[in-house]
Write a protein that holds these residues in place. Structure first.
Motif, PDB file in Angstrom:
ATOM      1  N   GLN A  52       0.842  -1.201   0.000  1.00 30.82           N
ATOM      2  CA  GLN A  52       0.000   0.000   0.000  1.00 30.82           C
ATOM      3  C   GLN A  52       0.880   1.256   0.000  1.00 30.82           C
ATOM      4  OE1 GLN A  52      -3.245  -0.700  -0.433  1.00 30.82           O
ATOM      5  NE2 GLN A  52      -2.532  -2.818  -0.375  1.00 30.82           N
ATOM      6  N   THR A  53       0.261   2.400  -0.262  1.00 33.08           N
ATOM      7  CA  THR A  53       1.041   3.649  -0.344  1.00 33.08           C
ATOM      8  C   THR A  53       0.345   4.788   0.390  1.00 33.08           C
ATOM      9  OG1 THR A  53      -0.060   4.112  -2.450  1.00 33.08           O
ATOM     10  CG2 THR A  53       2.149   3.180  -2.591  1.00 33.08           C
ATOM     11  N   ILE A  54       1.150   5.733   0.845  1.00 37.13           N
ATOM     12  CA  ILE A  54       0.626   7.020   1.309  1.00 37.13           C
ATOM     13  C   ILE A  54       0.504   7.874   0.040  1.00 37.13           C
ATOM     14  CG2 ILE A  54       3.008   7.690   1.952  1.00 37.13           C
ATOM     15  CD1 ILE A  54       1.912   9.678   3.928  1.00 37.13           C
TER      16      ILE A  54
ATOM     17  N   VAL B  60     -12.485   6.100   3.829  1.00 34.74           N
ATOM     18  CA  VAL B  60     -12.296   4.685   3.510  1.00 34.74           C
ATOM     19  C   VAL B  60     -10.864   4.518   3.030  1.00 34.74           C
ATOM     20  CG1 VAL B  60     -13.044   2.761   2.059  1.00 34.74           C
ATOM     21  CG2 VAL B  60     -14.726   4.420   2.897  1.00 34.74           C
ATOM     22  N   GLY B  61     -10.057   3.765   3.783  1.00 36.70           N
ATOM     23  CA  GLY B  61      -8.642   3.573   3.447  1.00 36.70           C
ATOM     24  C   GLY B  61      -7.744   4.469   4.283  1.00 36.70           C
ATOM     25  N   ALA B  62      -7.568   4.090   5.574  1.00 42.84           N
ATOM     26  CA  ALA B  62      -6.761   4.931   6.477  1.00 42.84           C
ATOM     27  C   ALA B  62      -5.299   4.981   6.031  1.00 42.84           C
ATOM     28  CB  ALA B  62      -6.842   4.407   7.911  1.00 42.84           C
ATOM     29  N   GLY B  63      -4.793   3.854   5.498  1.00 48.70           N
ATOM     30  CA  GLY B  63      -3.384   3.801   5.071  1.00 48.70           C
ATOM     31  C   GLY B  63      -2.464   4.227   6.190  1.00 48.70           C
ATOM     32  N   SER B  64      -1.656   5.253   5.941  1.00 45.92           N
ATOM     33  CA  SER B  64      -0.702   5.746   6.943  1.00 45.92           C
ATOM     34  C   SER B  64      -1.380   6.592   8.028  1.00 45.92           C
ATOM     35  CB  SER B  64       0.337   6.624   6.245  1.00 45.92           C
ATOM     36  OG  SER B  64      -0.301   7.796   5.753  1.00 45.92           O
ATOM     37  N   GLY B  65      -2.579   7.099   7.726  1.00 42.50           N
ATOM     38  CA  GLY B  65      -3.261   8.012   8.646  1.00 42.50           C
ATOM     39  C   GLY B  65      -3.009   9.479   8.302  1.00 42.50           C
ATOM     40  N   TYR B  66      -2.197   9.733   7.262  1.00 41.05           N
ATOM     41  CA  TYR B  66      -1.830  11.131   6.948  1.00 41.05           C
ATOM     42  C   TYR B  66      -3.037  11.966   6.499  1.00 41.05           C
ATOM     43  CZ  TYR B  66       0.450  15.151   4.790  1.00 41.05           C
ATOM     44  OH  TYR B  66       0.813  16.427   4.439  1.00 41.05           O
ATOM     45  N   GLN B  67      -3.828  11.425   5.564  1.00 40.79           N
ATOM     46  CA  GLN B  67      -4.995  12.186   5.089  1.00 40.79           C
ATOM     47  C   GLN B  67      -5.951  12.472   6.255  1.00 40.79           C
ATOM     48  OE1 GLN B  67      -6.483  13.150   1.529  1.00 40.79           O
ATOM     49  NE2 GLN B  67      -7.303  14.349   3.228  1.00 40.79           N
ATOM     50  N   ALA B  68      -6.134  11.478   7.114  1.00 45.25           N
ATOM     51  CA  ALA B  68      -7.005  11.677   8.286  1.00 45.25           C
ATOM     52  C   ALA B  68      -6.421  12.754   9.205  1.00 45.25           C
ATOM     53  CB  ALA B  68      -7.172  10.360   9.035  1.00 45.25           C
TER      54      ALA B  68
ATOM     55  N   THR C   1     -11.087  -1.347  11.710  1.00 47.33           N
ATOM     56  CA  THR C   1     -10.706  -2.241  10.624  1.00 47.33           C
ATOM     57  C   THR C   1     -11.972  -2.839  10.032  1.00 47.33           C
ATOM     58  OG1 THR C   1     -10.222  -3.833  12.357  1.00 47.33           O
ATOM     59  CG2 THR C   1      -8.345  -2.937  11.209  1.00 47.33           C
ATOM     60  N   GLY C   2     -11.924  -3.059   8.715  1.00 54.63           N
ATOM     61  CA  GLY C   2     -13.075  -3.655   8.042  1.00 54.63           C
ATOM     62  C   GLY C   2     -13.132  -3.215   6.599  1.00 54.63           C
ATOM     63  N   ASP C   3     -14.244  -3.578   5.956  1.00 48.49           N
ATOM     64  CA  ASP C   3     -14.448  -3.207   4.556  1.00 48.49           C
ATOM     65  C   ASP C   3     -15.230  -1.891   4.515  1.00 48.49           C
ATOM     66  OD1 ASP C   3     -15.118  -2.877   1.947  1.00 48.49           O
ATOM     67  OD2 ASP C   3     -16.225  -4.755   1.732  1.00 48.49           O
ATOM     68  N   GLY C   4     -14.506  -0.829   4.208  1.00 52.47           N
ATOM     69  CA  GLY C   4     -15.092   0.508   4.231  1.00 52.47           C
ATOM     70  C   GLY C   4     -16.128   0.757   3.157  1.00 52.47           C
ATOM     71  N   SER C   5     -16.208  -0.127   2.166  1.00 48.14           N
ATOM     72  CA  SER C   5     -17.213   0.109   1.118  1.00 48.14           C
ATOM     73  C   SER C   5     -18.627  -0.062   1.684  1.00 48.14           C
ATOM     74  CB  SER C   5     -16.987  -0.810  -0.082  1.00 48.14           C
ATOM     75  OG  SER C   5     -17.186  -2.147   0.297  1.00 48.14           O
TER      76      SER C   5
ATOM     77  N   VAL D 209     -12.775   8.702  -0.068  1.00 44.30           N
ATOM     78  CA  VAL D 209     -12.338   7.331  -0.334  1.00 44.30           C
ATOM     79  C   VAL D 209     -10.950   7.408  -0.954  1.00 44.30           C
ATOM     80  CG1 VAL D 209     -12.872   5.179  -1.538  1.00 44.30           C
ATOM     81  CG2 VAL D 209     -14.736   6.614  -0.683  1.00 44.30           C
ATOM     82  N   THR D 210      -9.993   6.689  -0.354  1.00 37.37           N
ATOM     83  CA  THR D 210      -8.613   6.810  -0.849  1.00 37.37           C
ATOM     84  C   THR D 210      -8.111   5.480  -1.417  1.00 37.37           C
ATOM     85  OG1 THR D 210      -7.627   6.398   1.308  1.00 37.37           O
ATOM     86  CG2 THR D 210      -8.119   8.684   0.783  1.00 37.37           C
ATOM     87  N   CYS D 211      -9.055   4.665  -1.939  1.00 38.47           N
ATOM     88  CA  CYS D 211      -8.684   3.511  -2.751  1.00 38.47           C
ATOM     89  C   CYS D 211      -9.651   3.475  -3.934  1.00 38.47           C
ATOM     90  CB  CYS D 211      -8.689   2.216  -1.943  1.00 38.47           C
ATOM     91  SG  CYS D 211     -10.058   2.028  -0.815  1.00 38.47           S
ATOM     92  N   ALA D 212      -9.185   2.819  -5.028  1.00 40.02           N
ATOM     93  CA  ALA D 212      -9.917   2.916  -6.291  1.00 40.02           C
ATOM     94  C   ALA D 212     -11.170   2.050  -6.296  1.00 40.02           C
ATOM     95  CB  ALA D 212      -8.999   2.485  -7.426  1.00 40.02           C
TER      96      ALA D 212
ATOM     97  N   PHE E 291      -4.933   5.152  -7.712  1.00 37.45           N
ATOM     98  CA  PHE E 291      -4.988   4.680  -6.315  1.00 37.45           C
ATOM     99  C   PHE E 291      -4.909   3.159  -6.297  1.00 37.45           C
ATOM    100  CE2 PHE E 291      -6.518   8.923  -5.667  1.00 37.45           C
ATOM    101  CZ  PHE E 291      -6.222   9.222  -4.339  1.00 37.45           C
ATOM    102  N   VAL E 292      -4.498   2.600  -5.160  1.00 40.13           N
ATOM    103  CA  VAL E 292      -4.534   1.141  -5.003  1.00 40.13           C
ATOM    104  C   VAL E 292      -6.013   0.726  -4.957  1.00 40.13           C
ATOM    105  CG1 VAL E 292      -2.309   0.960  -3.803  1.00 40.13           C
ATOM    106  CG2 VAL E 292      -4.393   1.301  -2.461  1.00 40.13           C
ATOM    107  N   PRO E 293      -6.299  -0.483  -5.463  1.00 40.77           N
ATOM    108  CA  PRO E 293      -7.711  -0.877  -5.552  1.00 40.77           C
ATOM    109  C   PRO E 293      -8.371  -1.146  -4.198  1.00 40.77           C
ATOM    110  CG  PRO E 293      -6.269  -2.524  -6.603  1.00 40.77           C
ATOM    111  CD  PRO E 293      -5.384  -1.486  -6.010  1.00 40.77           C
ATOM    112  N   LEU E 294      -9.674  -0.887  -4.132  1.00 46.98           N
ATOM    113  CA  LEU E 294     -10.494  -1.253  -2.975  1.00 46.98           C
ATOM    114  C   LEU E 294     -10.501  -2.781  -2.881  1.00 46.98           C
ATOM    115  CD1 LEU E 294     -13.156   0.137  -1.232  1.00 46.98           C
ATOM    116  CD2 LEU E 294     -14.225  -1.594  -2.651  1.00 46.98           C
ATOM    117  N   ARG E 295     -10.306  -3.288  -1.642  1.00 46.58           N
ATOM    118  CA  ARG E 295     -10.287  -4.744  -1.449  1.00 46.58           C
ATOM    119  C   ARG E 295     -11.579  -5.185  -0.766  1.00 46.58           C
ATOM    120  NH1 ARG E 295      -4.491  -5.815   1.249  1.00 46.58           N
ATOM    121  NH2 ARG E 295      -4.705  -3.757   2.210  1.00 46.58           N
ATOM    122  N   HIS E 296     -11.975  -6.430  -1.051  1.00 50.74           N
ATOM    123  CA  HIS E 296     -13.186  -6.987  -0.400  1.00 50.74           C
ATOM    124  C   HIS E 296     -12.832  -8.230   0.382  1.00 50.74           C
ATOM    125  CE1 HIS E 296     -16.019  -4.295  -2.339  1.00 50.74           C
ATOM    126  NE2 HIS E 296     -15.353  -4.481  -3.471  1.00 50.74           N
TER     127      HIS E 296
END
Ligand code: SAH
Length: 209
Positions: free
Chosen positions: A60-62, A86-94, A133-137, A151-154, A204-209
């Motif tokens: 994953q990426t920031i 959706v997609g906390a990643g590093s937490g930077y955007q938050a 943690t979970g599926d943000g979609s 939303v920060t994943c595709a 963006f990195v893809p949304l995962r399910h």
């Protein structure tokens, strides 16, 4: 001689302003206040103020700073807002949003990434961001409706739950498209439906399910 991080940060912010990515005084202030080096792995500290995405582990990426700037400006954050990410990643955007809104709820699919994001936010002294943690979609029913959603994943399409959980007049910013290329979409909820506009290409990195 190495340029100090403080100087690199100043150059980056000047670049984001002169390129038109950063527009609003309070958003610029949030960029000044948040140390991006706290959100990248130690080996990349020196690159924290390059306008590039960086690896954060687990494939994953920031996001690049200009993308964080564009998405934050499109959200039009307000001090009274409750925001879903959706997609906390590093937490930077938050972390950037935490300075501009009342509360950020951020959902991360990967448990290890979520743990690190929590540490990053804690060590930066931020206490108005809640990580799950979970599926943000599927959104976050318990705290809905939200004033803003980011939303920060595709996504191949805008998940319905996110539209349902958005307030009337609320805004959603989301990359929509295929695996390798997406369009940054802004949706504004009017009479229960989204009015959308396009805001350029992104990856963006893809949304995962
Ligand atoms: N906003 C982040 C960048 C996010 S990268 C930052 O500021 O650093 C995208 C993140 O979305 C990854 O961490 C990935 O694990 C997460 N993700 C992917 N699918 C998801 C899903 N369905 N729900 C929540 N998070 C998801």
């Amino acid at each position: 001689m190495d340029i100090p991080l403080k100087q690199k940060k100043k150059f980056l912010i000047q670049h984001l302003i002169s390129s038109g990515y950063l527009k609003t005084k309070k958003v610029i202030q949030a960029f000044e206040e948040i140390p991006r080096e706290n959100f990248v792995p130690h080996d990349y500290h020196d690159h924290a103020y390059a306008d590039e995405p960086l690896p954060i582990g687990g494939g994953q990426t920031i996001s690049a700073p200009h993308m964080v700037a564009v998405m934050t400006e499109l959200l039009e954050p307000k001090k009274t807002d409750e925001v879903l990410e959706v997609g906390a990643g590093s937490g930077y955007q938050a972390a950037i949003l935490s300075k501009l809104v009342k509360k950020v709820f951020t959902i991360e699919f990967d448990k290890n990434i979520a743990k690190r994001a929590e540490l990053n936010l804690c060590s930066t002294g931020i206490n108005n961001v809640e990580i799950m943690t979970g599926d943000g979609s599927k959104g976050y029913e318990k705290q809905a409706p939200f004033d803003k959603t980011i939303v920060t994943c595709a996504c191949q399409e805008i998940p319905r739950a996110l539209i349902v959980q958005l307030k009337e007049g609320g805004r959603i910013v989301i990359p929509v498209g295929g695996q390798w290329y997406q369009e940054l979409v802004l949706g504004v909820k009017k009479k229960g439906r989204l009015e959308t506009s396009m805001h350029g290409g992104c990856v963006f990195v893809p949304l995962r399910h």
